[in-house]
Design an enzyme around this catalytic site. Structure first.
Site, PDB file in Angstrom:
ATOM      1  N   GLN A  13      -5.607  -2.867  -0.609  1.00  0.00           N
ATOM      2  CA  GLN A  13      -5.893  -2.309  -1.925  1.00  0.00           C
ATOM      3  C   GLN A  13      -5.244  -3.220  -2.973  1.00  0.00           C
ATOM      4  OE1 GLN A  13      -7.306   1.420  -2.497  1.00  0.00           O
ATOM      5  NE2 GLN A  13      -8.365   0.125  -1.010  1.00  0.00           N
ATOM      6  N   GLU A  36      -3.219  11.681   3.398  1.00  0.00           N
ATOM      7  CA  GLU A  36      -3.816  10.384   3.106  1.00  0.00           C
ATOM      8  C   GLU A  36      -3.733   9.500   4.354  1.00  0.00           C
ATOM      9  OE1 GLU A  36      -3.346   9.594  -1.578  1.00  0.00           O
ATOM     10  OE2 GLU A  36      -1.498   9.250  -0.497  1.00  0.00           O
ATOM     11  N   TRP A  67     -11.653   2.371  -2.197  1.00  0.00           N
ATOM     12  CA  TRP A  67     -10.352   2.823  -1.710  1.00  0.00           C
ATOM     13  C   TRP A  67     -10.228   2.609  -0.212  1.00  0.00           C
ATOM     14  CZ3 TRP A  67      -8.598   7.847  -4.748  1.00  0.00           C
ATOM     15  CH2 TRP A  67      -8.531   7.528  -6.111  1.00  0.00           C
ATOM     16  N   SER A  68      -9.170   3.171   0.361  1.00  0.00           N
ATOM     17  CA  SER A  68      -8.765   2.771   1.711  1.00  0.00           C
ATOM     18  C   SER A  68      -9.759   3.131   2.813  1.00  0.00           C
ATOM     19  CB  SER A  68      -7.400   3.365   2.035  1.00  0.00           C
ATOM     20  OG  SER A  68      -6.438   2.625   1.331  1.00  0.00           O
ATOM     21  N   ASP A  70     -17.447   7.551  -6.673  1.00  0.00           N
ATOM     22  CA  ASP A  70     -18.822   7.502  -7.204  1.00  0.00           C
ATOM     23  C   ASP A  70     -18.843   7.765  -8.722  1.00  0.00           C
ATOM     24  OD1 ASP A  70     -18.802  10.247  -7.688  1.00  0.00           O
ATOM     25  OD2 ASP A  70     -20.255  10.724  -6.100  1.00  0.00           O
ATOM     26  N   TRP A 121      -1.243   0.062 -10.591  1.00  0.00           N
ATOM     27  CA  TRP A 121      -2.419   0.508  -9.838  1.00  0.00           C
ATOM     28  C   TRP A 121      -3.652   0.619 -10.746  1.00  0.00           C
ATOM     29  CZ3 TRP A 121      -5.935   4.458  -9.854  1.00  0.00           C
ATOM     30  CH2 TRP A 121      -6.696   4.627  -8.685  1.00  0.00           C
ATOM     31  N   ILE A 150      -0.487  -4.518  -5.240  1.00  0.00           N
ATOM     32  CA  ILE A 150      -1.133  -4.201  -3.957  1.00  0.00           C
ATOM     33  C   ILE A 150      -0.619  -2.862  -3.450  1.00  0.00           C
ATOM     34  CG2 ILE A 150      -0.992  -6.687  -3.497  1.00  0.00           C
ATOM     35  CD1 ILE A 150       0.306  -6.039  -0.820  1.00  0.00           C
ATOM     36  N   ASN A 151      -1.501  -2.146  -2.744  1.00  0.00           N
ATOM     37  CA  ASN A 151      -1.014  -1.012  -1.969  1.00  0.00           C
ATOM     38  C   ASN A 151      -1.556  -1.072  -0.541  1.00  0.00           C
ATOM     39  OD1 ASN A 151      -3.060   0.111  -4.074  1.00  0.00           O
ATOM     40  ND2 ASN A 151      -3.062   1.828  -2.674  1.00  0.00           N
ATOM     41  N   ASP A 152      -2.173  -0.041  -0.048  1.00  0.00           N
ATOM     42  CA  ASP A 152      -2.423   0.132   1.387  1.00  0.00           C
ATOM     43  C   ASP A 152      -3.028  -1.083   2.110  1.00  0.00           C
ATOM     44  OD1 ASP A 152      -2.147   2.528   0.054  1.00  0.00           O
ATOM     45  OD2 ASP A 152      -3.925   3.459   0.901  1.00  0.00           O
TER      46      ASP A 152
HETATM   47  C1  FRU Z   1      -2.717   5.844  -0.469  1.00  0.00           C
HETATM   48  C2  FRU Z   1      -3.955   5.964  -1.347  1.00  0.00           C
HETATM   49  C3  FRU Z   1      -5.167   6.361  -0.545  1.00  0.00           C
HETATM   50  C4  FRU Z   1      -6.293   5.856  -1.398  1.00  0.00           C
HETATM   51  C5  FRU Z   1      -5.716   4.582  -1.963  1.00  0.00           C
HETATM   52  C6  FRU Z   1      -6.136   4.280  -3.366  1.00  0.00           C
HETATM   53  O1  FRU Z   1      -1.720   5.053  -1.045  1.00  0.00           O
HETATM   54  O2  FRU Z   1      -3.715   6.885  -2.398  1.00  0.00           O
HETATM   55  O3  FRU Z   1      -5.260   7.752  -0.286  1.00  0.00           O
HETATM   56  O4  FRU Z   1      -7.460   5.605  -0.671  1.00  0.00           O
HETATM   57  O5  FRU Z   1      -4.303   4.722  -1.919  1.00  0.00           O
HETATM   58  O6  FRU Z   1      -5.675   3.030  -3.772  1.00  0.00           O
END
Ligand code: FRU
Length: 533
Positions: A38, A202, A81-82, A101, A46, A20-22
């Site tokens: 994410q 970001e 993405w975010s 895209d 990732w 997981i991220n954001d």
């Molecule tokens: C930040 C980021 C965002 C992007 C997302 C992709 O961690 O790089 O800029 O939308 O993660 O997973």
């Protein structure tokens, strides 16, 4: 189970497995908190990014739902993405997010709930007009640096405004778009703000805070006026930290003028990234969500089958000085506290080490306060130094004048392993300067982990105030709040000995001067119900 997964957390947000991220699109709808994030459904590194979805009544316990937004149309076929949620009038939530895209260009898309009577908002429909904002030859926007729409805010002119993170060469920018109907968006002539040499911005976040208001009170994102200051947060891709600026928003010109020209203040001086806030209309507060990456090797992440957690959501408001934000774990987390241990006031002599008995030290919430004495014993700092470097040079083991004093957390019995969270007081230009450190350098016998120490100065004058520290300990995460939320440091640690019931907790003083412990309250923390775990 915890015996073969000693690093999984018990009350921090994480899915049962995978990467997981954001945090994405947090919102409160029909009394429920929604959090998207994410997520890689296929592994612990990732990739394959979708918006996973959970809901909660209390920001502590979370119910997992099916992924809400996943690649399904050309404008997001290579990834979702975010992005952020906005409440439209009448309480209708919408989401703006970045899609990747077919040409791997970053574009902005709109999604809205299929069924507004479902409090879980399980199904999301994408606008047939997607993408709504895209890099073109005409707008000269770099197609690989155009992402992460904010929550939108509405001006008195009736136009919605949203920021998109961007860079031009090394200039970081918060590009502004405006719309009357949330579907047709027009780029403003200039970005809301930009700064030389800061790289890609970001996950921007832009919100009002009360100037000189009561603690813990937040404002809805579109609120503006003389009683308000504005905060612009950006996640600097080059530095991998979240920085914020406090300043003035001129709504008629749509420019933001920060008090400091360059971003220097951070939400967190440890591991913390891609955060965003919401206004919580249930409790009238602003709540901050953020991501904490692992500090272990990618091989270890693959072995354990997961990577990444979120911090405990934090209330966030402007300190009365107007110079910085204050953050504090949402009060609901205190419902997990059991078996309190309280110490009477006592002296902690130079060289002393006291064990805190009676709590589950691997899963705990600890509040400790110190009264500093003997100021003449403070070490003199001749030249200004980077606080993180100071913490690296002067770890918990380096004897000082006043300090280091604080907590040893996730400590093994023989102290072969421990993470030290502590203060050290310097005399600098005839003032007391308080350094706060989170020293991971001895946290694990496994040297594959990143064990870089973290540090920051804390704006507290120990001559007039006690110096407080709160630390949330949860197996592999140590979240610390110094000076009642003036300084936050989050770290990830992976002890090999100090795991589960073998972990111990101590208060220590490795200075020559004694300090008084004016408060020690510690609790074991119950396990929360997080995504079926
Ligand atoms: C930040 C980021 C965002 C992007 C997302 C992709 O961690 O790089 O800029 O939308 O993660 O997973």
């Amino acid at each position: 189970s915890s015996s073969n997964q000693p690093y999984r957390t018990a009350y921090h947000f994480q899915p049962p497995k995978n990467w997981i991220n954001d945090p994405n699109g947090p919102m409160r709808y029909k009394g429920l908190y929604h959090l998207f994030y994410q997520y890689n459904p296929k592994g612990s590194v990732w990739g394959n990014i979708v918006w996973a979805h959970s809901v909660s009544k209390d920001l502590v316990n979370w119910i997992p739902l099916d992924a809400a937004i996943f690649p399904s149309q050309p404008s997001d076929i290579n990834g979702c993405w975010s992005g952020s949620a906005t409440m439209l009038p009448g309480g209708k939530p919408v989401i703006l997010y970045t899609g990747i895209d077919p040409n791997n260009h970053q574009v902005q898309n709109l999604a809205f709930p299929k069924n507004l009577s479902d409090p879980f908002l399980r199904e999301w429909i994408k606008s047939p007009k997607n993408p709504l904002m895209a890099p073109t030859v005409a707008n000269k926007i770099n197609s690989t640096s155009f992402r992460d729409p904010t929550t939108a805010w509405k001006g008195k002119d009736g136009y919605w405004r949203v920021l998109i993170g961007n860079k031009v060469n090394s200039v970081g920018r918060a590009v502004l778009y405006k719309s009357k109907d949330f579907v047709n968006w027009v780029e403003a002539k200039q970005p809301l703000h930009s700064a030389q040499g800061t790289g890609m911005w970001e996950c921007p976040d832009f919100f009002p805070v009360l100037n000189n208001g009561p603690i813990n009170v937040g404002l809805d994102t579109s609120v503006d006026g003389d009683h308000v200051r504005h905060v612009l947060k950006v996640s600097l891709d080059d530095k991998k930290h979240d920085y914020y600026l406090i300043g003035t928003y001129d709504a008629s010109q749509d420019v933001f003028t920060p008090d400091n020209s360059q971003p220097v203040l951070r939400y967190d001086y440890g591991k913390y990234y891609a955060s965003k806030t919401i206004f919580d209309d249930g409790k009238n507060r602003r709540v901050l969500f953020g991501w904490v990456n692992e500090s272990s090797s990618q091989n270890d992440d693959i072995k354990k089958g997961w990577s990444g957690i979120h911090t405990i959501p934090r209330s966030i408001w402007l300190h009365k000085s107007g110079k910085q934000l204050i953050q504090w774990p949402v009060q609901e987390i205190e419902n997990l506290r059991v078996n309190p241990v309280n110490w009477p006031t006592r002296l902690l002599k130079g060289g002393e080490l006291l064990q805190v008995n009676g709590i589950t030290a691997v899963q705990a919430d600890v509040e400790i306060s110190f009264q500093v004495r003997e100021f003449q014993k403070a070490e003199v700092l001749k030249n200004w130094a980077d606080p993180q470097i100071l913490c690296g040079m002067k770890g918990a083991g380096v004897k000082g004048g006043i300090g280091p004093f604080g907590l040893l957390v996730l400590a093994s019995k023989d102290l072969q392993e421990s993470t030290a969270v502590f203060f050290r007081i310097f005399r600098y230009q005839n003032k007391n300067l308080v350094l706060m450190c989170s020293d991971q350098s001895r946290s694990s016998l496994n040297k594959e982990n990143d064990m870089t120490p973290f540090g920051t100065f804390v704006d507290v004058d120990p001559l007039h105030e006690n110096l407080s520290l709160r630390t949330l300990i949860d197996h592999s995460v140590v979240e610390s709040f110094g000076g009642e939320g003036k300084a936050c440091i989050t770290s990830r640690v992976y002890p090999t000995l100090a795991i589960n019931e073998k972990a111990q907790l101590y208060a220590f003083n490795n200075g020559t001067s004694s300090v008084r412990i004016t408060r020690l309250s510690a609790w074991s923390m119950k396990k929360a119900n997080i995504n079926g775990n």
